[in-house]
Structure formats: C-alpha cells, structure tokens
Design a protein around this motif. Sequence first.
Motif, PDB file in Angstrom:
ATOM      1  N   ALA A  26      18.831  39.943 -30.142  1.00 24.18           N
ATOM      2  CA  ALA A  26      18.025  39.620 -28.757  1.00 24.18           C
ATOM      3  C   ALA A  26      16.820  40.147 -28.674  1.00 24.18           C
ATOM      4  O   ALA A  26      15.858  39.337 -28.514  1.00 24.18           O
ATOM      5  N   ASP A  27      16.135  41.488 -29.429  1.00 25.47           N
ATOM      6  CA  ASP A  27      15.695  42.372 -28.543  1.00 25.47           C
ATOM      7  C   ASP A  27      14.205  41.054 -29.771  1.00 25.47           C
ATOM      8  O   ASP A  27      13.157  40.864 -29.558  1.00 25.47           O
ATOM      9  N   ALA A  28      14.870  41.642 -31.263  1.00 26.04           N
ATOM     10  CA  ALA A  28      14.492  41.052 -32.259  1.00 26.04           C
ATOM     11  C   ALA A  28      13.968  39.412 -31.770  1.00 26.04           C
ATOM     12  O   ALA A  28      13.139  38.966 -32.342  1.00 26.04           O
ATOM     13  N   THR A  29      14.446  38.399 -31.557  1.00 28.45           N
ATOM     14  CA  THR A  29      14.696  36.859 -31.358  1.00 28.45           C
ATOM     15  C   THR A  29      13.357  37.004 -30.258  1.00 28.45           C
ATOM     16  O   THR A  29      12.807  36.082 -30.373  1.00 28.45           O
ATOM     17  N   GLU A  30      13.645  37.703 -29.087  1.00 22.90           N
ATOM     18  CA  GLU A  30      12.576  37.593 -28.339  1.00 22.90           C
ATOM     19  C   GLU A  30      11.430  37.939 -28.995  1.00 22.90           C
ATOM     20  O   GLU A  30       9.981  36.752 -28.714  1.00 22.90           O
ATOM     21  N   ALA A  31      11.241  39.097 -29.409  1.00 21.93           N
ATOM     22  CA  ALA A  31       9.931  38.727 -30.295  1.00 21.93           C
ATOM     23  C   ALA A  31       9.284  38.291 -31.307  1.00 21.93           C
ATOM     24  O   ALA A  31       8.556  38.033 -31.872  1.00 21.93           O
ATOM     25  N   ARG A  32      10.757  37.958 -31.660  1.00 21.55           N
ATOM     26  CA  ARG A  32       9.808  36.003 -32.934  1.00 21.55           C
ATOM     27  C   ARG A  32       9.658  34.744 -32.349  1.00 21.55           C
ATOM     28  O   ARG A  32      10.130  34.320 -33.192  1.00 21.55           O
ATOM     29  N   GLU A  33      10.037  34.895 -30.569  1.00 25.02           N
ATOM     30  CA  GLU A  33       9.934  33.721 -30.470  1.00 25.02           C
ATOM     31  C   GLU A  33      11.485  32.513 -30.798  1.00 25.02           C
ATOM     32  O   GLU A  33      10.728  31.408 -31.393  1.00 25.02           O
ATOM     33  N   GLY A  34      12.173  33.145 -31.688  1.00 24.65           N
ATOM     34  CA  GLY A  34      13.403  32.184 -31.699  1.00 24.65           C
ATOM     35  C   GLY A  34      13.228  32.103 -33.134  1.00 24.65           C
ATOM     36  O   GLY A  34      14.161  31.539 -33.314  1.00 24.65           O
ATOM     37  N   ALA A  35      12.437  32.501 -34.004  1.00 24.34           N
ATOM     38  CA  ALA A  35      12.562  32.545 -35.707  1.00 24.34           C
ATOM     39  C   ALA A  35      13.709  32.959 -35.600  1.00 24.34           C
ATOM     40  O   ALA A  35      14.285  34.194 -34.729  1.00 24.34           O
ATOM     41  N   PRO A  36      14.587  33.519 -36.883  1.00 21.84           N
ATOM     42  CA  PRO A  36      15.567  33.714 -37.211  1.00 21.84           C
ATOM     43  C   PRO A  36      16.158  35.067 -37.760  1.00 21.84           C
ATOM     44  O   PRO A  36      14.724  35.492 -38.196  1.00 21.84           O
ATOM     45  N   VAL A  37      17.313  35.764 -36.636  1.00 14.23           N
ATOM     46  CA  VAL A  37      16.867  36.961 -36.717  1.00 14.23           C
ATOM     47  C   VAL A  37      18.566  36.953 -37.186  1.00 14.23           C
ATOM     48  O   VAL A  37      19.361  36.533 -37.098  1.00 14.23           O
ATOM     49  N   LEU A  38      19.106  38.434 -38.314  1.00 15.87           N
ATOM     50  CA  LEU A  38      20.265  38.546 -38.894  1.00 15.87           C
ATOM     51  C   LEU A  38      21.034  39.169 -39.081  1.00 15.87           C
ATOM     52  O   LEU A  38      20.717  40.143 -39.521  1.00 15.87           O
ATOM     53  N   ALA A  39      22.144  39.679 -38.275  1.00 15.99           N
ATOM     54  CA  ALA A  39      22.511  41.068 -38.578  1.00 15.99           C
ATOM     55  C   ALA A  39      23.482  40.704 -39.513  1.00 15.99           C
ATOM     56  O   ALA A  39      24.343  40.418 -39.658  1.00 15.99           O
ATOM     57  N   LEU A  40      22.931  42.233 -40.495  1.00 15.54           N
ATOM     58  CA  LEU A  40      23.723  41.586 -41.822  1.00 15.54           C
ATOM     59  C   LEU A  40      24.621  43.704 -42.260  1.00 15.54           C
ATOM     60  O   LEU A  40      24.380  44.649 -41.998  1.00 15.54           O
ATOM     61  N   SER A  41      25.269  43.720 -42.648  1.00 17.09           N
ATOM     62  CA  SER A  41      25.874  44.855 -43.134  1.00 17.09           C
ATOM     63  C   SER A  41      26.778  44.272 -45.148  1.00 17.09           C
ATOM     64  O   SER A  41      26.788  43.013 -44.393  1.00 17.09           O
ATOM     65  N   ARG A  42      26.309  44.708 -44.754  1.00 13.21           N
ATOM     66  CA  ARG A  42      27.071  44.555 -47.526  1.00 13.21           C
ATOM     67  C   ARG A  42      27.937  44.523 -47.259  1.00 13.21           C
ATOM     68  O   ARG A  42      28.499  43.624 -48.079  1.00 13.21           O
TER      69      ARG A  42
END
Length: 291
Positions: free
Chosen positions: A179-195
């Motif tokens: 959520a913090d990353a999405t706010e910093a990116r003004e809605g641009a995509p963020v993906l939570a990943l684990s291989r």
Amino acid sequence: MPDTPQTTGPSTPTSTRSLRLGIAGPVGTGKSSLIATICRALGDELQIGVITNDIYTDEDARFLRSAGVLDPERIRAVETGACPHTAIRDDITANLMAVEELEADFAPLELSLIESGGDNLTATFSPALIDAQIFVLDVAGGGDVARKGGPGIARADLLVVNKTDLAPYVGVDVPQMVADATEAREGAPVLALSRDDAESVAALRAWVLELLDSHVSGRHVPQDPGPMAPHFHADEDGGYVHAHDEPHAHDGEHAHGHDGEHEHGHDGDQEHVHDGAEGATPAAAADHVDR
Ligand SMILES: Nc1nc2c(ncn2[C@@H]2O[C@H](COP(=O)(O)OP(=O)(O)OP(=O)(O)O)[C@@H](O)[C@H]2O)c(=O)[nH]1
C-alpha cells in the motif's frame, strides 16, 4: 477495367530488436533470482536472452548459467568496472553492444533481460538502453523502504516487493508495504513476489507478456524514471555529494551532465557528444568512474 498494378516497393526490413527489459534495485534484493524466475516461467514459449552487470566479475551470469534456466550461450556478462549506475545510465555503450550482439546471435530474440549490478535507491536505466524497467525491493530491507521514494521506486514500470515468504521472519506487513509503495507510485503497478509462490509468479509472467504484447504492437512508450538523485561518492578526501543532472568534472579533464546531450574530451583535447543509443561513444565504462 485494367488490373490493379502490383506494387513492388522495397521489402519491409526484418527487425531483430527484442523487448529490452531492465531489472534494477539495491544489492541482494533478488534481481538475478527474478530473472531466473522469468526464464523458468517463459523460457519455453519465448526466445529470451540475458545480460548481467557486475563490477569486477561475471558472478551473476555464472549463477544464472548454473541455474540451468536458459541455454548458457544466451547469458552474457558485462563487467562494468565502475558504479553499476554508470553502465546503465551514463555510458551505456558496453551494455548496448552486448544486447545488440545477443539479438544478432539469436535472432529473432523476443525478450532481453538486462540486470543492473546492485546499487542504491537512486539508480535507474537510461531509456536509450531499455524499453521498460522493473525495480526490485525486498522485505528484508525493511517495510519502510517503499516510502523512501526515488526514481526507481516511484516511476519504474513495475515495482517488485520481493521475498514475501521472509516477511514473518523480519516483521514486515506485506499488504502495508505494498500500500505504501502504491501510494508512492501514484497507483502504478506493485507486485508482491516470492519465487516459491506460484500465484505471484503467474502475476509476474502475465505482466511480462502484457508488456511484450504492447511493445510488439507499438503501444508501449518507454518512460524515463528520471536522473539519479544527488548521492555520495567516497574518496580519499572523505567523499562528496553530486547530482547526475548537473555538469561536473572528472579529474579536471572535462565537465558534463548526465541527463541529456553533453560534450567532453577524454584526453583534454578532444570533444564528442553522448546522445543516447546512436551517439554513445566507446569510452569504456571503466574510464568513466565518478570520483
Ligand atoms: N526467501 C527468499 N529468498 C530469495 C528470493 N529471491 C531471492 N532470494 C535470495 O536472496 C539472495 C539474493 O538473491 P540474488 O538474486 O542473488 O540478488 P541480486 O539482487 O541479484 O544480488 P546482487 O546482484 O548481488 O545485487 C539469494 O540468497 C537468493 O537465494 C525469494 O523469493 N525468497
């Protein structure tokens, strides 16, 4: 009624240009592993090549070759001999030559993955080198990193919050970090990943395929996340802070900026222009260290 004459114009040149996707982010956040994950997910259906960047070794290329995710010949290493950002942003010559050779050797290559050496939060690729870029953070770096901003976090095409499987062990709230990353990116995509998390790997795969589709159809327009923020370079006098969007001198020989065309001499008596892909000079990245 006469037949419509057949047009016999020049044949359409065949493009060997792949989608060039850059992967940047701080040291150890999982850039090589992310490339291995993409190769495992898409290697059977796409023609893929990889360029790695390390300062003094070909460690990342050797890791990927030994992982067996791709024909080893398709994995090439660039030894930057300098700060990683130098070779992906300031003088991209070595990387550009490497990716063009890879595209020529394995034509038609569809996807070239270019891994930056691990740097700091300010490093981004030049749009003269890549078409799109992924910036990689990991939960082990702390849940607050996404709030710290910087051009990669704020404006890369995709921000990956990596190693989510480690979150319980490092006390990070992944939904909050996203959520913090999405706010910093003004809605641009963020993906939570684990291989190891198949669902997140499938989301990564889908993102890459969608990007490739928009690249092939001409809809994708490369974006520049912007120049590096002012940062610190250590030296024997204690170091100094500088910005890459302002002219500065190297060893008193020449002064130049990093956010567009600039002129400088490398031996004190010649001048030339760096203007991106076409105009980049073969001045070795290693000779181009900011001190
Ligand atoms: N638990 C866990 N570990 C991971 C994951 N992805 C990568 N790692 C581990 O994180 C460490 C660093 O991964 P790398 O892929 O080498 O990271 P890097 O960003 O390429 O590192 P540099 O090139 O040195 O900057 C390795 O020990 C990986 O095994 C993940 O999804 N989960």
